[in-house]
Scaffold this active site. Sequence first.
Site, PDB file in Angstrom:
ATOM      1  N   LYS A  13       0.831  -1.219   0.000  1.00  0.00           N
ATOM      2  CA  LYS A  13       0.000   0.000   0.000  1.00  0.00           C
ATOM      3  C   LYS A  13       0.862   1.264   0.000  1.00  0.00           C
ATOM      4  O   LYS A  13       0.649   2.170  -0.790  1.00  0.00           O
ATOM      5  CB  LYS A  13      -0.936   0.023   1.230  1.00  0.00           C
ATOM      6  CG  LYS A  13      -1.888  -1.153   1.315  1.00  0.00           C
ATOM      7  CD  LYS A  13      -2.797  -1.050   2.531  1.00  0.00           C
ATOM      8  CE  LYS A  13      -2.079  -1.070   3.866  1.00  0.00           C
ATOM      9  NZ  LYS A  13      -1.337  -2.338   4.147  1.00  0.00           N
ATOM     10  N   ARG A 127      11.336  -5.726   5.127  1.00  0.00           N
ATOM     11  CA  ARG A 127      11.157  -4.270   4.953  1.00  0.00           C
ATOM     12  C   ARG A 127      12.167  -3.502   5.794  1.00  0.00           C
ATOM     13  O   ARG A 127      12.422  -3.830   6.945  1.00  0.00           O
ATOM     14  CB  ARG A 127       9.733  -3.881   5.350  1.00  0.00           C
ATOM     15  CG  ARG A 127       9.516  -2.366   5.381  1.00  0.00           C
ATOM     16  CD  ARG A 127       8.051  -1.987   5.311  1.00  0.00           C
ATOM     17  NE  ARG A 127       7.222  -2.675   6.279  1.00  0.00           N
ATOM     18  CZ  ARG A 127       5.886  -2.638   6.259  1.00  0.00           C
ATOM     19  NH1 ARG A 127       5.249  -1.947   5.317  1.00  0.00           N
ATOM     20  NH2 ARG A 127       5.195  -3.291   7.169  1.00  0.00           N
ATOM     21  N   ARG A 160      11.336  -1.677  11.260  1.00  0.00           N
ATOM     22  CA  ARG A 160      10.263  -1.273  12.170  1.00  0.00           C
ATOM     23  C   ARG A 160      10.116  -2.317  13.266  1.00  0.00           C
ATOM     24  O   ARG A 160      10.169  -3.508  12.989  1.00  0.00           O
ATOM     25  CB  ARG A 160       8.939  -1.163  11.395  1.00  0.00           C
ATOM     26  CG  ARG A 160       8.691   0.212  10.812  1.00  0.00           C
ATOM     27  CD  ARG A 160       7.545   0.226   9.828  1.00  0.00           C
ATOM     28  NE  ARG A 160       6.321  -0.432  10.272  1.00  0.00           N
ATOM     29  CZ  ARG A 160       5.217  -0.498   9.552  1.00  0.00           C
ATOM     30  NH1 ARG A 160       5.174   0.061   8.350  1.00  0.00           N
ATOM     31  NH2 ARG A 160       4.149  -1.108  10.013  1.00  0.00           N
ATOM     32  N   ARG A 171      -0.337  -9.026  13.443  1.00  0.00           N
ATOM     33  CA  ARG A 171      -0.948  -8.000  12.582  1.00  0.00           C
ATOM     34  C   ARG A 171      -1.797  -8.623  11.478  1.00  0.00           C
ATOM     35  O   ARG A 171      -2.832  -8.095  11.098  1.00  0.00           O
ATOM     36  CB  ARG A 171       0.141  -7.104  11.993  1.00  0.00           C
ATOM     37  CG  ARG A 171       0.668  -6.105  13.026  1.00  0.00           C
ATOM     38  CD  ARG A 171       2.018  -5.554  12.662  1.00  0.00           C
ATOM     39  NE  ARG A 171       2.008  -4.795  11.433  1.00  0.00           N
ATOM     40  CZ  ARG A 171       3.056  -4.685  10.604  1.00  0.00           C
ATOM     41  NH1 ARG A 171       4.181  -5.276  10.884  1.00  0.00           N
ATOM     42  NH2 ARG A 171       2.944  -3.956   9.523  1.00  0.00           N
TER      43      ARG A 171
HETATM   44  P1  ADP Z   1       2.231  -1.829   3.204  1.00  0.00           P
HETATM   45  O1  ADP Z   1       2.216  -0.322   3.231  1.00  0.00           O
HETATM   46  O2  ADP Z   1       1.013  -2.407   2.568  1.00  0.00           O
HETATM   47  O3  ADP Z   1       2.505  -2.434   4.542  1.00  0.00           O
HETATM   48  P2  ADP Z   1       4.787  -1.547   1.800  1.00  0.00           P
HETATM   49  O4  ADP Z   1       4.521  -0.684   0.621  1.00  0.00           O
HETATM   50  O5  ADP Z   1       5.504  -0.919   2.944  1.00  0.00           O
HETATM   51  O6  ADP Z   1       3.431  -2.290   2.272  1.00  0.00           O
HETATM   52  O7  ADP Z   1       5.614  -2.827   1.295  1.00  0.00           O
HETATM   53  C1  ADP Z   1       6.032  -3.837   2.196  1.00  0.00           C
HETATM   54  C2  ADP Z   1       7.442  -4.293   1.813  1.00  0.00           C
HETATM   55  O8  ADP Z   1       7.401  -4.977   0.561  1.00  0.00           O
HETATM   56  C3  ADP Z   1       8.443  -3.150   1.621  1.00  0.00           C
HETATM   57  O9  ADP Z   1       9.706  -3.586   2.048  1.00  0.00           O
HETATM   58  C4  ADP Z   1       8.439  -2.896   0.114  1.00  0.00           C
HETATM   59  O10 ADP Z   1       9.679  -2.392  -0.349  1.00  0.00           O
HETATM   60  C5  ADP Z   1       8.161  -4.290  -0.439  1.00  0.00           C
HETATM   61  N1  ADP Z   1       7.324  -4.292  -1.645  1.00  0.00           N
HETATM   62  C6  ADP Z   1       6.312  -3.447  -1.972  1.00  0.00           C
HETATM   63  N2  ADP Z   1       5.753  -3.790  -3.143  1.00  0.00           N
HETATM   64  C7  ADP Z   1       6.420  -4.892  -3.583  1.00  0.00           C
HETATM   65  C8  ADP Z   1       6.333  -5.728  -4.740  1.00  0.00           C
HETATM   66  N3  ADP Z   1       5.417  -5.519  -5.703  1.00  0.00           N
HETATM   67  N4  ADP Z   1       7.187  -6.767  -4.838  1.00  0.00           N
HETATM   68  C9  ADP Z   1       8.120  -6.994  -3.870  1.00  0.00           C
HETATM   69  N5  ADP Z   1       8.249  -6.253  -2.771  1.00  0.00           N
HETATM   70  C10 ADP Z   1       7.421  -5.207  -2.620  1.00  0.00           C
HETATM   71  P1  ADP Z   2       1.267  -1.622   7.312  1.00  0.00           P
HETATM   72  O1  ADP Z   2       1.550  -0.651   6.202  1.00  0.00           O
HETATM   73  O2  ADP Z   2       2.345  -2.655   7.409  1.00  0.00           O
HETATM   74  O3  ADP Z   2      -0.090  -2.204   7.260  1.00  0.00           O
HETATM   75  P2  ADP Z   2       0.879   0.728   8.893  1.00  0.00           P
HETATM   76  O4  ADP Z   2       2.073   1.601   8.818  1.00  0.00           O
HETATM   77  O5  ADP Z   2      -0.273   1.077   8.040  1.00  0.00           O
HETATM   78  O6  ADP Z   2       1.357  -0.767   8.648  1.00  0.00           O
HETATM   79  O7  ADP Z   2       0.360   0.615  10.384  1.00  0.00           O
HETATM   80  C1  ADP Z   2       1.239   0.325  11.448  1.00  0.00           C
HETATM   81  C2  ADP Z   2       0.443   0.270  12.746  1.00  0.00           C
HETATM   82  O8  ADP Z   2      -0.154   1.554  12.994  1.00  0.00           O
HETATM   83  C3  ADP Z   2      -0.737  -0.706  12.757  1.00  0.00           C
HETATM   84  O9  ADP Z   2      -0.349  -2.013  13.110  1.00  0.00           O
HETATM   85  C4  ADP Z   2      -1.637  -0.075  13.803  1.00  0.00           C
HETATM   86  O10 ADP Z   2      -1.183  -0.336  15.116  1.00  0.00           O
HETATM   87  C5  ADP Z   2      -1.447   1.419  13.543  1.00  0.00           C
HETATM   88  N1  ADP Z   2      -2.435   1.934  12.549  1.00  0.00           N
HETATM   89  C6  ADP Z   2      -2.179   2.444  11.320  1.00  0.00           C
HETATM   90  N2  ADP Z   2      -3.320   2.804  10.708  1.00  0.00           N
HETATM   91  C7  ADP Z   2      -4.328   2.513  11.574  1.00  0.00           C
HETATM   92  C8  ADP Z   2      -5.740   2.620  11.531  1.00  0.00           C
HETATM   93  N3  ADP Z   2      -6.376   3.118  10.441  1.00  0.00           N
HETATM   94  N4  ADP Z   2      -6.445   2.214  12.612  1.00  0.00           N
HETATM   95  C9  ADP Z   2      -5.846   1.726  13.703  1.00  0.00           C
HETATM   96  N5  ADP Z   2      -4.526   1.580  13.804  1.00  0.00           N
HETATM   97  C10 ADP Z   2      -3.765   1.970  12.755  1.00  0.00           C
END
Ligand code: ADP
Ligand code: ADP
Length: 213
Positions: A13, A127, A160, A171
Amino acid sequence: MYLVLLGPPGAGKGTQAALLARNQNIVHISTGDMLREAVKAGTELGQEAQQYMDRGELVPDDVVVGITRERLNAPDAHRGFVLDGFPRTAPQAEQLDGILEELDMQLHLIVNLEVPERELIRRMTGRRVCPNCGKTYHLVFHPPRSLGTCDECGTDLVQRDDDKESTVRQRLEVYRKQTEPLVHYYAESGLLLNLEGTGTVDQVYERLEKFLK
Ligand code: ADP
Ligand code: ADP
Ligand code: ZN
């Protein structure tokens, strides 16, 4: 353009939202990033949020809705936004509808990024993020040019706390219970796009871009 990116943790995302923001000239609104900034700044809100984030649980709805409402009210959000990581619960989705109605904005598309669980775990545990500018990397899939340091600002990359394997599993469970049901909520709106999130970052972006036109 007003977009929501839905999907499990690690689905990409943040990565896709950053590309959308740059290419479509819209603002990237990540509740995770905003919460991590509050934690870093040591604000009261940050201190409250941290306990939940460390455990891999969701921060209470009223806290997250509050910061998102404030961000959406800022003038630059009118130009267009991509919401990354919000909403994550049914009450958040309902409150978002209310906020957007007040602001006279209507969502154009909700993109649900679909990635198999094995791959999510690989993506999250590998990541690495820049604690200074927030840029995201991956040890294998998207390594920085110079090992361990940010391409943009040269800062040492970190993992992280919540990307350790035990928290990652928690999660994913929280996602299945609390966030996945939103897919059905949005399916009824007719604005939902289920998008395959596998393949390279560029492949996913190209797939997504086709639907924006
Ligand atoms: P989210 O915000 O949904 O948690 P991220 O964008 O932070 O996901 O991506 C999670 C991890 O996967 C990061 O280390 C990122 O660099 C990697 N990543 C994102 N998109 C891809 C992809 N299409 N293929 C491989 N790795 C990816
Ligand atoms: P990821 O991209 O890997 O899904 P985020 O950076 O979006 O992780 O979120 C990290 C943490 O921040 C979540 O595990 C949660 O604890 C908190 N968080 C983020 N967005 C929300 C939300 N919309 N509602 C509740 N908690 C949130
Ligand atoms: Zn950086």
